[in-house]
Design a protein around this motif. Structure first.
Motif, PDB file in Angstrom:
ATOM      1  N   ALA D  16       0.409  -1.081   0.112  1.00 57.54           N
ATOM      2  CA  ALA D  16       0.054  -0.187  -0.147  1.00 57.54           C
ATOM      3  C   ALA D  16       0.687   1.844  -0.350  1.00 57.54           C
ATOM      4  N   THR D  17       0.853   2.266  -0.801  1.00 58.08           N
ATOM      5  CA  THR D  17       0.417   3.497  -0.530  1.00 58.08           C
ATOM      6  C   THR D  17      -0.309   4.707  -0.142  1.00 58.08           C
ATOM      7  N   ALA D  18      -0.199   5.373  -0.092  1.00 55.58           N
ATOM      8  CA  ALA D  18      -0.458   6.632   0.179  1.00 55.58           C
ATOM      9  C   ALA D  18      -2.048   7.179  -0.655  1.00 55.58           C
ATOM     10  N   VAL D  54       2.106  -4.664   3.356  1.00 56.24           N
ATOM     11  CA  VAL D  54       3.889  -4.242   3.022  1.00 56.24           C
ATOM     12  C   VAL D  54       3.443  -2.513   3.317  1.00 56.24           C
ATOM     13  N   LEU D  55       3.860  -2.443   4.103  1.00 59.54           N
ATOM     14  CA  LEU D  55       4.025   0.017   4.250  1.00 59.54           C
ATOM     15  C   LEU D  55       5.355  -0.003   3.502  1.00 59.54           C
ATOM     16  N   PRO D  56       5.470   1.767   3.460  1.00 58.31           N
ATOM     17  CA  PRO D  56       6.361   2.416   3.654  1.00 58.31           C
ATOM     18  C   PRO D  56       6.561   2.386   4.422  1.00 58.31           C
ATOM     19  N   GLY D  57       8.536   2.372   5.222  1.00 60.02           N
ATOM     20  CA  GLY D  57       8.664   2.265   6.845  1.00 60.02           C
ATOM     21  C   GLY D  57       8.407   4.529   7.332  1.00 60.02           C
ATOM     22  N   GLY D  58       8.286   4.451   8.396  1.00 57.74           N
ATOM     23  CA  GLY D  58       7.459   5.754   8.507  1.00 57.74           C
ATOM     24  C   GLY D  58       8.626   6.559   8.576  1.00 57.74           C
ATOM     25  N   SER D 390       7.287   6.633   0.581  1.00 58.90           N
ATOM     26  CA  SER D 390       6.227   5.610  -0.712  1.00 58.90           C
ATOM     27  C   SER D 390       6.974   4.876  -0.820  1.00 58.90           C
ATOM     28  N   ILE D 391       6.370   3.645  -1.959  1.00 58.73           N
ATOM     29  CA  ILE D 391       7.113   2.410  -2.363  1.00 58.73           C
ATOM     30  C   ILE D 391       6.620   2.812  -3.572  1.00 58.73           C
ATOM     31  N   ALA D 392       8.049   3.041  -4.677  1.00 63.01           N
ATOM     32  CA  ALA D 392       7.991   2.720  -5.689  1.00 63.01           C
ATOM     33  C   ALA D 392       9.597   2.162  -6.458  1.00 63.01           C
ATOM     34  N   ASP D 398      12.400   1.333   1.511  1.00 57.89           N
ATOM     35  CA  ASP D 398      12.551   1.864   3.802  1.00 57.89           C
ATOM     36  C   ASP D 398      11.129   0.896   3.936  1.00 57.89           C
ATOM     37  N   LEU D 399      10.754  -0.294   4.125  1.00 53.75           N
ATOM     38  CA  LEU D 399       9.765  -0.446   4.743  1.00 53.75           C
ATOM     39  C   LEU D 399       9.312  -1.150   5.588  1.00 53.75           C
ATOM     40  N   ALA D 400       8.339  -1.357   5.721  1.00 59.12           N
ATOM     41  CA  ALA D 400       7.405  -2.438   7.258  1.00 59.12           C
ATOM     42  C   ALA D 400       6.401  -2.770   6.371  1.00 59.12           C
ATOM     43  N   ILE D 401       6.582  -4.575   7.177  1.00 63.02           N
ATOM     44  CA  ILE D 401       5.744  -5.551   6.981  1.00 63.02           C
ATOM     45  C   ILE D 401       5.264  -5.589   8.000  1.00 63.02           C
TER      46      ILE D 401
END
Lengths: 482, 482, 482, 482
Positions: D16-18, D54-58, D390-392, D398-401
């Protein structure tokens, strides 16, 4: 033959109050009006007011008289000259200032101002006490004592280097006022913004009087109003905002009143009749129109008229602050002063009423009754001066008899203060106060002063309705009132 | 022995206007006040007002008298009963309505209302003309003619099935008013919202009077105010908003005035003293408190008091609209009516002043001078009734002499209108108008009416300052004025 | 040799979504994007996007296609022509209208529009249902059935003689929407004001197209927005305000959102790029720029850009409404029509994206990501079109490949709708969608259409998050929900 | 056998991204994401994300790490502990402070903070420079140099005795920022109000932590926001308002943005999840929830949620400021401290994301995409951190699962900062970041830290779009720009 019914009869005039206009004679006995009526009996003396308007004498609640500034500069007037000017302009009551500076004992300051006033005053007067140094002694000892002896209004400055109180001291003063039931008047401008702009102009060599208005950025007014209103609401202490100059300031006052903050406000003729363009003169001549806050633009004038119409502003005072155009006054800092070194202020106590009469009555803006209300009735009510500000049976016979048709072209040298100039020079007004009466005594007649210095009387004031808290401080402050 | 100086002297009272309070006698000659003073000479008749307040007679600018509704229902009063009630309540001038319905010729309607008024009126009166059918004939022929003969105010309804004008017709009326220099009074509620809610309640079997307030959703008021204000600004035509009931409505008025729209507003005692809870009674008893717009909540009352204090609302009228609690009035639709079938309105012309005096003077809210202003001086000024609304030399001697200490417990049967009840039954008020005088004639004294039906006089009114356009229509409309 | 990994690869472009910009290839399998990445494996077909921007296909949620007006006039386009125009402009999804007129059965109307769309559409599409006759049958029978089959948005008009709903019917529609969980789109202008102004202009002989803007007075927009918002808040029903044109309208939307009303709003390119001055042309030529609401002034454009920036407006649609400049379209009322007789509307579905790309991307106002969001992502989200409006794995492969450097001078005859003109003729834009892909199929390439009529697909829509009530109706309406 | 396509593949998760949510694998090469797709080829390492988000790291843009206060107190964390806590909480980028105190040379301060960070940091980081002593040397020499080396944001305090800048210095800092193109972050509270209230509470013996919230009167926040906004508008310098706590503050931000002031704002989880009641604990226990501004009431929480929804607030940071509950931290002033002597601040960098995920994703308030935007995407964009947030394809990996179903009950001792407590102890949240990755390296896995101190990297930042002036200073300031 029987005793005359009255000491003085003003016969055949059109008598106006803020409510009513009547074709009537006035009968005066001693210092009081005792009758308003048709065909009153004879007076010991009679004044023919046929074709004239008989109005309450003006109440000017914002005059600086023989006031010492923080740097030791005394303004141009004596009590005699300032109140003579007032009388010639149809004003029969003024409220002036007793100005504490840092290190001074407030009670001594007040005593000193009393001494000078009682020697010189031609019209009745009262005092606001300026607090530049609200120490514990000032607030806990002197303020209670002085409020109890008729000095029920305090004034603070939010700007000026040596006069201003910071936000915490402002709260101290508001709180002391609340505990002693006094009113608080405020010169509200953001000091930091003005100081910052001034330095920038000087850095860039922009030194002339015409930079003065821009050096008080417009936002510096509304910002300070909002901050003052926030403090007033927090402590639930009524306040009077002095000399509103901008449309944003007027809008802020309106908004806060609508939000339930007990905030009153005045403006002055300079903000209704002058603009920043008036300062754009060769050399230092623009200094004549320098006051603080500065005069603004046409659209500000319109906004302020509208605010007066709606009741958002309740009073028009003069902010009389006369300085000579020489080294004793405006230019005391030496030759070639920058605009930051020139004293701010202009004479106004004398022409406040004539220029407003011309605009409001002769030209019709808002009209005769609002003219009376804004310049006399409302200040008397808000500052609690019983017997002043209207024409009524039992009131002091403070009267100005206006010739509504007389045209006068204002010129330097025609006014009676000691500043030596008038910012209205060259303007022609229609309507003039020809005869002025204070407590039944004729002060001015046939262009001459008839009263002695010292004949004016101190008016001790308790706080009135305007100064009564609403009983709704903020929740946090309510914890202090348990 | 000399002739008495006056026909009537009111001696020893405390005379109050919206501006002044004086210990003074009043001297009356013919219909006029001719003197206000200490120790006035003798009158042919004298009334002792010692310990009394002598106030201007009330001016009630919003009364429904002998008015026919769209469905043929006549309200309970005759001109004689309604104006007798007014007189007993200290009110010496009313403005009532000449109510056109669809298909009626306006000039005939006005003539008809005149005929009935001149036979019955005990106090002076004037008319607003209700336009339910603003045809071209009405607007182009009758309105100019009738404005020219002293009917300078129009009224329109934005709600009610058979009375309301839609937005386009509202503009037609405002435009006709602007072209003929008339004022426009408006019952402003959103018709669709009220109609929609009413149907939903009926569908769900919620039929009792207590559903009436909710059937006029709060937003229906402010929405209509805003829409009216938008129209008024577009055409630059001053308007008066009748009977503000909600805090949102009061806020809308304040906002629009601040935006420069020339909009005036009134409220009525029911919105200051009653709440929706008053309608929650067994059976149909709640019908007594049904009026339109409905009474609201405590916080609305507070907001309206505040709006009065700030001058956002300028007038307190009664909206007197009396219906009997029987098949001739409230319940004319037959047995077991739903709340939508019950006539809206309550009597108020008599108790308007006593309940307000109690709150404002005896209990101190806003005070004596604002009481006089809101109930007498301001309506006389806004609706342009010279000689009414104040006590001044040359004014009509319209007076109410109040005993400020007299306590009265209100009960059904003690009032003089023909509705047979009062919504204030059970309340005790302090302060009562014991003697009432119109143009120098005693109307009420010792609890008895002293005047003849038909002795009241029609007051032809031109539009005054309140009705003057600002000269700033919207840019689009300005194209029509080239 | 192994099977190609993808059916289609877009290689070497700059892929942008409303959130991200990436140098990446896109891999498409069937109708879906299945990979975004560097150096993706081979596709059966590959498109070189080097130096190009690969953006989501546009979503245009406000298009009038083959729509019959109340007077029987059909607009210029067929489904084939309109969706071809869309495709050439980079738009791959449109929402058009199924327009009920008075007396028509809604379900039949919808079926009819479906029939025409499925024959002609080249891009995917959905419908808003226009309710001009919200009878009980419509609201209780047809709306529930049609919402359940994917028509989850209603549209109503607050103006136009034969389309508009009054306030009560507006509430009926909002309530039906709430009960069926549908969204409501509204053309909000005050009908009475527009009608009144129009008549006044005609009376004065002001007939040319240039009077059209002033005939919709500015206040008619904000007034209707406020009224709509009041209704939406009362019933707690989310609404979408179509085509905001004025700064006052934009401000009203902002204010209402801040007050907690769930109100969305769009604008269209004409309100960002044209002004009333565009209508001031000789003869009837100004008719090209006539739309409703009309285009306004420069300061309105600025205010709308700011409202887009702040999120007060969320969507830019085209309001595509093409009429030929002849007796079949704009001038169907006959020769020498007044501006009131000329059909309102202009073509826009094709150039919406190019003119916005030029302003937002090439010239930099708000930037690439907001361009994508406002024209594609946000409409897909608000109108609940899953798989549309972004480039993501699993989404429909709806893509427009833009040459950011290509300059195109717009001229009549270069667009693909059937109106025969474009209001942007003569303007030069930078950036052009050269290749357009819908669900993996190439629609447009090398300036030619590659798709068959009827290949577009109906998108059944449920109401999404935007249409969910807040659960906070007014207190009165809450009584209906017990 | 061929080389694995990727160094790391996150397989089978919901990415997920924004903007978008996709069922997709992520392919990582080196430090970057290089592919998002279905069935990506093999990686050297693979992580199974089935059933996971799976999100972008904060990105936490407001953390105090190893920061020295004016009185020499160091907060509890080291760079190692604070960034370890961040990593465990799913945050992969922080912005901390380099805090100048009076008399310190700014360039030395920054160099010193760099030295400590580079030794300890586990996640990537950047700095805001706190200016407590904006001397000419600071503003004219150090700020230009340091902005040029990637320190493009300044922070000032409007309260705190030894940190605050007065209004004039605030303008100095804003002006220096404008001239060097830097962003300015502000702790905006009215110092005088807070100081005054504190003294009053102490005078009355109200000493416990529970008096802390009331000692920052609500109005002290909105007042300072308004003043800051006035200054920002005057100089046309964008600002970020830190930690909005009150509904009035949120409303002020909204109003100012609507007026065209370029003002951004953040809040923190404590203002969304705690209230003043949390401080009402026996003894000094309330100190755990003491922060500045203080936590407020339920209705403030609601207002702030609404402001986040509307975009008035754009960021949720932690304001991580950990102090031990002993003489090294909260109680360093000695035994029995008054609330004025207790250090303000609470740990937050670790639990910011879990408590927000629980509220926004698990419980559904605003939803997953706004969660990502407010905690990661928006701070990266506003503070200009390319490749973060973001995830792109091409972004840092930089990710947080997150395991969306995992329930965790928070307890003291379970977090990794050195404060020794958490203000969320006892709360249970749903959703937990189980695996955390920074630039392709696994930081946290199976509850253990996998990275070395010093492996985090400094992120030099230029000012981005957020810091760009609008080009519209006040008229007065425009005179300085000629």
């Amino acid at each position: 033959m029987s005793e005359p019914a009255y000491d003085l009869v003003i016969r055949g005039g059109t008598v106006a109050t803020a409510c009513d206009v009547m074709e009537a004679d006035l009968g005066i006995r001693g210092e009081e009006v005792v009758a308003i009526g048709r065909q009153l009996g004879p007076g010991r003396r009679e004044i023919d007011a046929g074709g004239r308007l008989v109005l309450p004498g003006g109440v000017d609640p914002h005059c600086h008289v023989e006031q010492l500034s923080a740097n030791g500069l005394l303004n141009a007037d004596t009590w005699e000259s300032a109140t003579t000017a007032a009388a010639f302009g149809g004003t029969t009551t003024i409220i002036s200032f007793a100005a504490q500076h840092v290190g001074m004992r407030l009670r001594d300051v007040v005593a000193d101002y009393h001494r000078r006033a009682e020697r010189g005053a031609v019209v009745d007067y009262s005092f606001h006490m300026i607090l530049a140094d609200p120490t514990e002694e000032t607030l806990k000892e002197d303020v209670p004592e002085l409020v109890a002896t008729g000095h029920a209004s305090l004034k603070v400055f939010m700007t000026y280097d040596r006069l201003r109180v910071d936000d915490e001291k402002l709260l101290d003063v508001l709180w002391a006022a609340r505990q002693n039931r006094a009113f608080v008047c405020v010169h509200a401008e953001n000091h930091g913004m003005i100081s910052w702009m001034g330095k920038r102009f000087l850095e860039r060599g922009l030194l002339a009087p015409k930079y003065h208005p821009a050096s008080h950025p417009r936002v510096s007014e509304a910002e300070a109003f909002d901050r003052l209103g926030a403090a007033a609401r927090m402590l639930d202490q009524p306040v009077m905002v002095f000399h509103v100059s901008t449309k944003e300031g007027a809008a802020a006052i309106r908004r806060m009143r609508g939000e339930g903050i007990k905030i009153f406000a005045e403006t002055c003729p300079q903000y209704l009749f002058m603009t920043a363009a008036d300062l754009d003169k060769p050399g230092l001549d623009g200094a004549k129109w320098m006051c603080s806050p500065p005069v603004r633009e046409r659209e500000d004038q319109e906004a302020i008229w509208r605010a007066l119409e709606l009741g958002d502003l309740q009073v028009i005072s003069s902010d009389h602050a006369p300085y000579r155009l020489d080294e004793t006054g405006k230019f005391s800092a030496g030759p070639n002063p920058t605009f930051k070194q020139i004293a701010n202020g202009m004479p106004g106590v004398e022409l406040r009423l004539p220029v407003l009469f011309d605009a409001m009555v002769s030209k019709g803006r808002l009209g005769l009754q609002r003219f009376v209300e804004l310049t006399s009735t409302a200040p008397a009510r808000i500052y609690n001066l019983p017997g002043k500000g209207s024409i009524a049976v039992g009131h002091d016979a403070d009267l100005a008899i206006w010739n509504p048709d007389r045209e006068v072209t204002i010129a330097d040298g025609t006014t009676h203060d000691l500043s030596g100039y008038t910012p209205y020079a060259g303007r022609t007004v229609r309507g003039w106060p020809e005869t002025v009466i204070s407590r039944g005594r004729v002060l001015v007649e046939d262009g001459a002063l008839k009263a002695e210095p010292g004949s004016g009387r101190f008016l001790a004031r308790e706080a009135g309705e305007a100064a009564r808290p609403l009983g709704r401080p903020s929740a946090e402050v309510a914890l202090l009132l348990d």
